[in-house]
Design a protein around this motif. Structure first.
Motif, PDB file in Angstrom:
ATOM      1  N   PHE A 731       0.863  -1.184   0.000  1.00 50.83           N
ATOM      2  CA  PHE A 731       0.000   0.000   0.000  1.00 50.83           C
ATOM      3  C   PHE A 731       0.905   1.242   0.000  1.00 50.83           C
ATOM      4  N   ARG A 732       0.435   2.281  -0.654  1.00 52.35           N
ATOM      5  CA  ARG A 732       1.200   3.531  -0.696  1.00 52.35           C
ATOM      6  C   ARG A 732       0.272   4.712  -0.422  1.00 52.35           C
ATOM      7  N   PHE A 733       0.509   5.413   0.677  1.00 54.64           N
ATOM      8  CA  PHE A 733      -0.199   6.652   0.983  1.00 54.64           C
ATOM      9  C   PHE A 733       0.604   7.813   0.412  1.00 54.64           C
ATOM     10  N   ILE A 734      -0.058   8.721  -0.291  1.00 50.89           N
ATOM     11  CA  ILE A 734       0.609   9.872  -0.877  1.00 50.89           C
ATOM     12  C   ILE A 734      -0.135  11.137  -0.466  1.00 50.89           C
ATOM     13  N   VAL A 735       0.609  12.132  -0.005  1.00 52.98           N
ATOM     14  CA  VAL A 735       0.016  13.419   0.334  1.00 52.98           C
ATOM     15  C   VAL A 735       0.709  14.489  -0.490  1.00 52.98           C
ATOM     16  N   SER A 736      -0.058  15.464  -0.963  1.00 51.70           N
ATOM     17  CA  SER A 736       0.524  16.579  -1.705  1.00 51.70           C
ATOM     18  C   SER A 736      -0.146  17.872  -1.279  1.00 51.70           C
ATOM     19  N   CYS A 737       0.650  18.949  -1.240  1.00 50.76           N
ATOM     20  CA  CYS A 737       0.141  20.238  -0.768  1.00 50.76           C
ATOM     21  C   CYS A 737       1.074  21.343  -1.282  1.00 50.76           C
ATOM     22  N   PRO A 738       0.547  22.531  -1.574  1.00 49.99           N
ATOM     23  CA  PRO A 738       1.432  23.633  -1.966  1.00 49.99           C
ATOM     24  C   PRO A 738       2.408  24.029  -0.871  1.00 49.99           C
ATOM     25  N   ASP A 739       2.053  23.741   0.388  1.00 51.89           N
ATOM     26  CA  ASP A 739       2.900  24.055   1.542  1.00 51.89           C
ATOM     27  C   ASP A 739       3.643  22.783   1.950  1.00 51.89           C
ATOM     28  N   GLU A 740       4.953  22.756   1.765  1.00 50.95           N
ATOM     29  CA  GLU A 740       5.723  21.540   2.051  1.00 50.95           C
ATOM     30  C   GLU A 740       5.655  21.159   3.529  1.00 50.95           C
ATOM     31  N   PHE A 741       5.711  22.147   4.431  1.00 52.01           N
ATOM     32  CA  PHE A 741       5.682  21.864   5.865  1.00 52.01           C
ATOM     33  C   PHE A 741       4.378  21.160   6.250  1.00 52.01           C
ATOM     34  N   ARG A 742       3.252  21.605   5.712  1.00 46.04           N
ATOM     35  CA  ARG A 742       1.971  21.000   6.046  1.00 46.04           C
ATOM     36  C   ARG A 742       1.860  19.587   5.485  1.00 46.04           C
ATOM     37  N   ALA A 743       2.378  19.384   4.274  1.00 44.87           N
ATOM     38  CA  ALA A 743       2.360  18.045   3.689  1.00 44.87           C
ATOM     39  C   ALA A 743       3.171  17.070   4.536  1.00 44.87           C
ATOM     40  N   GLN A 744       4.341  17.506   4.974  1.00 39.72           N
ATOM     41  CA  GLN A 744       5.225  16.662   5.781  1.00 39.72           C
ATOM     42  C   GLN A 744       4.585  16.333   7.123  1.00 39.72           C
ATOM     43  N   ASN A 745       3.994  17.330   7.772  1.00 36.70           N
ATOM     44  CA  ASN A 745       3.365  17.094   9.074  1.00 36.70           C
ATOM     45  C   ASN A 745       2.151  16.175   8.963  1.00 36.70           C
ATOM     46  N   PHE A 746       1.378  16.340   7.893  1.00 39.61           N
ATOM     47  CA  PHE A 746       0.171  15.516   7.742  1.00 39.61           C
ATOM     48  C   PHE A 746       0.531  14.046   7.571  1.00 39.61           C
ATOM     49  N   ILE A 747       1.511  13.734   6.724  1.00 44.26           N
ATOM     50  CA  ILE A 747       1.856  12.338   6.490  1.00 44.26           C
ATOM     51  C   ILE A 747       2.499  11.722   7.738  1.00 44.26           C
ATOM     52  N   LYS A 748       3.213  12.539   8.523  1.00 43.79           N
ATOM     53  CA  LYS A 748       3.767  12.033   9.782  1.00 43.79           C
ATOM     54  C   LYS A 748       2.664  11.680  10.762  1.00 43.79           C
ATOM     55  N   ALA A 749       1.661  12.554  10.865  1.00 43.38           N
ATOM     56  CA  ALA A 749       0.535  12.291  11.759  1.00 43.38           C
ATOM     57  C   ALA A 749      -0.232  11.056  11.313  1.00 43.38           C
ATOM     58  N   ALA A 750      -0.406  10.892   9.997  1.00 42.69           N
ATOM     59  CA  ALA A 750      -1.103   9.718   9.476  1.00 42.69           C
ATOM     60  C   ALA A 750      -0.340   8.440   9.831  1.00 42.69           C
ATOM     61  N   ALA A 751       0.979   8.483   9.717  1.00 44.61           N
ATOM     62  CA  ALA A 751       1.790   7.309  10.037  1.00 44.61           C
ATOM     63  C   ALA A 751       1.675   6.935  11.509  1.00 44.61           C
ATOM     64  N   ILE A 752       1.688   7.929  12.393  1.00 47.99           N
ATOM     65  CA  ILE A 752       1.575   7.672  13.838  1.00 47.99           C
ATOM     66  C   ILE A 752       0.227   7.042  14.158  1.00 47.99           C
ATOM     67  N   ASN A 753      -0.836   7.596  13.586  1.00 50.53           N
ATOM     68  CA  ASN A 753      -2.172   7.075  13.864  1.00 50.53           C
ATOM     69  C   ASN A 753      -2.377   5.672  13.308  1.00 50.53           C
ATOM     70  N   LEU A 754      -1.857   5.419  12.110  1.00 53.80           N
ATOM     71  CA  LEU A 754      -1.988   4.080  11.531  1.00 53.80           C
ATOM     72  C   LEU A 754      -1.211   3.066  12.355  1.00 53.80           C
ATOM     73  N   GLN A 755      -0.009   3.435  12.796  1.00 55.32           N
ATOM     74  CA  GLN A 755       0.786   2.529  13.625  1.00 55.32           C
ATOM     75  C   GLN A 755       0.056   2.177  14.910  1.00 55.32           C
ATOM     76  N   GLN A 756      -0.610   3.153  15.494  1.00 56.82           N
ATOM     77  CA  GLN A 756      -1.361   2.922  16.723  1.00 56.82           C
ATOM     78  C   GLN A 756      -2.513   1.938  16.475  1.00 56.82           C
ATOM     79  N   LEU A 757      -3.218   2.115  15.376  1.00 53.65           N
ATOM     80  CA  LEU A 757      -4.320   1.200  15.045  1.00 53.65           C
ATOM     81  C   LEU A 757      -3.810  -0.221  14.830  1.00 53.65           C
ATOM     82  N   LEU A 758      -2.681  -0.345  14.150  1.00 57.69           N
ATOM     83  CA  LEU A 758      -2.115  -1.673  13.905  1.00 57.69           C
ATOM     84  C   LEU A 758      -1.721  -2.360  15.206  1.00 57.69           C
TER      85      LEU A 758
END
Length: 827
Positions: A731-758
């Motif tokens: 599986f591949r999650f991809i995030v894109s945003c005009p603001d690089e900082f927001r894109a980076q933070n969002f995918i990090k938060a998604a990874a933390i939450n998914l890891q917790q669910l697993l």
């Protein structure tokens, strides 16, 4: 089960509305009086929704119950009297939606031809003008008004339902109710008619009249009638009949007036059918002859149980198409239908020709994205009605509503173009073909000389491999030579072509043979740099270099389509000292033309495919030996079976091997082996020259020996070491945003939450994550891109958890968050 049989009170309508705020898209609507008999699963309807007046939707179910307190609105109108799909088809699409975590309405929009219901109008026809007076008198005044209006129309002439409402001054809702009541009683007929470009082409046809004409004919008329009786076995377009009877349409009109023939209007599907191109294809003579290996492969498939799945693994030129033809004949003889999928639009015409030679045009359809909307609508309706029993197309053909499907063939099954990357649903046609096989009982045959590693692994585990080890008619595989380009450069060779390839091309042209040259880069120069400051000219919106297209004097980005004039100076340091480097197909074409000025050259890449059917015309011209050399990208590497091709050259063979992608080696091996297989398919032996800066690379060596099994064993060891497919699901999650900082933070938060669910589900040991990290191409269309890779070794349980997680994430409006199930690439 249709509403007409059960008399449900409510229809469940899937609204055609892609809104993020909607947590569901299926709503209950009341069925107006008289409309029930015209509604079924797949009926397109118009319904009121929220503050909007009307939106389109599709009936996907029926019920007699709704939640208490809900004010249910009524269906406003039926858009097409003929349902566009049935319940099994809907259930298949629902599975696709669940598997790829995509809304059902999005899957349905991808499956149905665009505008199939947007350009239709409903017409009403009065079935009888002889209604009993007592029946008419008992009708309410609005009903009498409608009948009176319809009686004024010429017999057999339809009128738009909306026009009935406007001319009688009655509300459309009331007119619909009364007309559907009349329809149930057999007084009127309602049918949908396409409009504009969607309208099915209609022409005048003729047939011989029965009984014999009552009026006496002139000697000239009798002579023409006699000729018609000789050429007219059933029905024929009027213009064709006039030509064959050596007369004109005026004479045929006189024969019709005398009662000798009937002239009528009817659809002529192939007026806009892409198969009209093949009218001149002559039938194949004689029976299909198979060798022992081919016969065994055919028999194993025919003897296997329904929904069985097979891998036809045969070396290039081993006659896989003959196996497809033999299987198709057996399935058609059993009264079933056949779907054939090819990876590229450019290959549909090539394989279609072979099938038309054997089975004719009458029951065949071509399906791919280059067809017009009208062509797709024509084909869809005829496929849905069971008229067309052979469909040949690219990946979207998997969605065609074939009836009584008995066989699915996927040629060159290893090709990445069977996977849709964008937009959603990001499906793989092979995965859908496997599911469709299970649901319909159709047998599935996957064919390739270089099978996908996952396909070969699973087929080997289940003993489902059908081997073809020898080339058809005992021909030998081509001789392959690898040229070390470092050595060439040390000898002063400055051009794109090695000395060996130059000599071979010249010999090929002089011998009146044909050659194919593969270069998997389009454009003239693939990179522009500044010699003063080393600045690389990049797309302003994407993190990729611009490509120079000389024939247009433009630079272009092949990711976002950005285009600009050829640069004259460096924007960084203002230097005019620019270097144009790299090699594209246009530059290669120019060098070959300079070297061989008398050679006839054709080029096939994405740039020349802007014109409809350009690919077909180019390949047909090359097959007819109207050119000596064909230059192209990967389009020339697969599916072509041209007997006069004795030489294949590969320029820049290393390009795909350097990509940071887990399938880079596999794609490189497949491309080299496949293009090599285009050589030596006729009586003359073939040869292949591969130019490489890494002549000792393991993939290059395996391709030189055309050793798929050796490559497979090498690759399987590497895949198992890193838990890549077939040892996991990717599986591949991809995030894109005009603001690089927001894109980076969002995918990090998604990874933390998914890891917790697993971890909570006890799956963390069986589901591993890589990243998040910037994508290889870190910016496209001005949006910064990050991704997170997930390897699933727990099967369906983890699949459901991952897709549910994705579906519950609410991304901000300016941020795109997508999931690629069964990802095929890291780029």
């Amino acid at each position: 089960m249709s509403a007409v049989e059960t008399r449900y009170a409510f229809a469940q309508v899937l609204v055609d509305l892609d809104a993020k705020a909607l947590d569901r898209r299926t709503f209950s609507y009341a069925i107006p009086e008289g409309m029930a008999g015209s509604l079924d699963i797949g009926t397109p309807v118009s319904v009121p929704f929220g503050r909007m007046k009307l939106i389109n939707g599709y009936v996907v179910g029926f019920t007699n119950f709704v939640d208490p307190g809900i004010r249910v609105k009524e269906i406003a109108d039926i858009l097409d009297e003929e349902p566009l799909f049935d319940l099994p088809y809907l259930e298949f699409l629902d599975w696709v939606a669940q598997y790829y975590a995509t809304p059902l309405v999005t899957v349905l929009s991808a499956a149905l031809p665009s505008s199939i219901t947007q350009k239709t109008r409903r017409e009403v026809f009065l079935e009888t003008h002889q209604l009993a007076p007592e029946y008419t008198y008992l009708l309410p005044r609005p009903a009498q008004k409608i009948l009176a209006f319809l009686k004024e129309r010429p017999p057999g002439k339809g009128v738009r339902v909306r026009f009935v409402a406007s001319q009688t001054g009655l509300p459309l809702k009331l007119v619909n109710q009364l007309l559907y009541k009349f329809k149930e009683e057999g007084i009127v007929r309602i049918q949908s008619q396409a409009t504009g470009s969607m309208r099915e082409k209609r022409v005048k046809w003729i047939r011989l009249a029965t009984p014999e004409p009552q009026q006496s004919l002139t000697p000239k008329q009798a002579e023409v009638l006699n000729r018609l009786q000789q050429v007219l076995t059933s029905e024929m377009p009027l213009s064709d009949a006039a030509d064959q009877a050596q007369t004109n349409t005026s004479m045929l009109q006189k024969l019709a007036a005398a009662g000798a023939i009937d002239i009528f209007e009817a659809p002529k599907h192939r007026d806009r059918d892409p198969l009209a191109y093949y009218d001149a294809v002559k039938p194949a003579l004689g029976e299909l002859i198979l060798n022992d290996e081919q016969s065994r492969a055919v028999q194993r498939v025919l003897d296997a149980e329904a929904h069985s799945q097979h891998l036809l693994y045969g070396v290039t030129g081993s006659g896989k198409t003959e196996v497809y033809l033999a299987l198709t004949k057996a399935v058609l003889d059993a009264g079933q239908s056949v779907m054939i999928m090819v990876p590229e639009i450019s290959l549909t015409s090539h394989i279609a020709k072979r099938f038309i030679q054997r089975f004719g045009l009458e029951h065949m359809a071509i399906w791919h994205s280059h067809l017009s909307a009208g062509e797709k609508v024509d084909a869809w309706r005829r496929i849905h009605q069971g008229e067309l029993r052979i469909v040949i197309g690219a990946r979207s053909a998997i969605f065609t509503p074939m009836q009584n499907l008995g066989l699915i063939i996927m040629d060159e099954e290893h090709e990445g173009s069977f996977k849709q990357d964008s937009p959603a649903p990001r499906y793989h046609a092979k995965t859908l073909a496997m599911e469709l096989s299970h649901r319909t009982g159709a047998k599935l045959v996957l064919g390739s000389a270089t099978p996908d590693v996952e396909t070969f692994y699973h087929a080997k585990q289940d003993d489902r491999i059908l081997p073809l080890t020898q080339r058809y008619a005992g021909r030998s595989l081509p001789d392959v030579t690898v040229v070390d380009m470092h050595h060439e450069k040390s000898l002063g060779q400055q051009g794109i072509l090695s000395n060996a390839l130059r000599v071979a091309l010249q010999a090929s042209v002089e011998a009146q043979d044909q050659a194919i040259i593969l270069l998997n880069r389009r454009g003239f120069y693939t990179m522009i740099t500044c010699n003063n400051c080393d600045e690389v000219f990049q797309c302003p919106h994407c993190a990729v270099a611009l490509t120079y297209h000389r024939y247009r004097e433009k630079v272009r980005c092949h990711y976002c389509g950005h285009e600009a004039d050829k640069p004259q100076f460096c924007p960084h340091c203002a230097s005019f000292d620019l270097a144009f480097g790299g090699t594209g197909t246009q530059r290669l074409e120019e060098e070959v033309a300079d070297f061989l000025p008398d050679a006839r050259i054709l080029r096939l890449d994405s740039d020349v495919m802007q014109k409809k059917f350009a690919h077909r015309d180019i390949l047909e011209a090359f097959s007819a030996h109207q050119a000596d050399i064909l230059i192209g990208t990967q389009m020339v590497a697969k599916g072509l079976d041209i007997a006069n091709v004795t030489l294949v050259g590969v320029v820049s063979a290393d390009t795909t091997l350097a990509l940071p992608d887990y399938k880079a080696s596999e794609r490189g091996f497949q491309l080299l082996t496949q293009v090599a297989g285009r050589s030596g398919r006729g009586e003359k032996p073939g040869r292949v020259i591969i130019q490489s800066f890494q002549p000792q690379h393991p993939v290059i060596l395996r391709a030189q020996d055309q050793d798929y099994l050796g490559f497979y064993e090498d690759e399987l060891i590497r895949r198992q070491e890193f838990d890549f497919p077939p040892f996991s699901q990717l599986f591949r999650f991809i995030v894109s945003c005009p603001d690089e900082f927001r894109a980076q933070n969002f995918i990090k938060a998604a990874a933390i939450n998914l890891q917790q669910l697993l971890e909570e589900a006890g799956l963390s040991g069986q589901v591993n994550m890589l990243g998040p990290a910037p994508c290889v191409i870190a910016r496209i269309q001005g949006r910064f891109r990050y991704h997170l890779m997930v390897k699933n070794k727990r099967g369906e349980e983890a699949h459901r958890l991952i897709t549910r997680f994705y579906q519950h994430v609410q991304a901000p409006e300016d941020l795109n968050f997508l999931l690629d199930v069964d990802a095929q690439s890291f780029l």
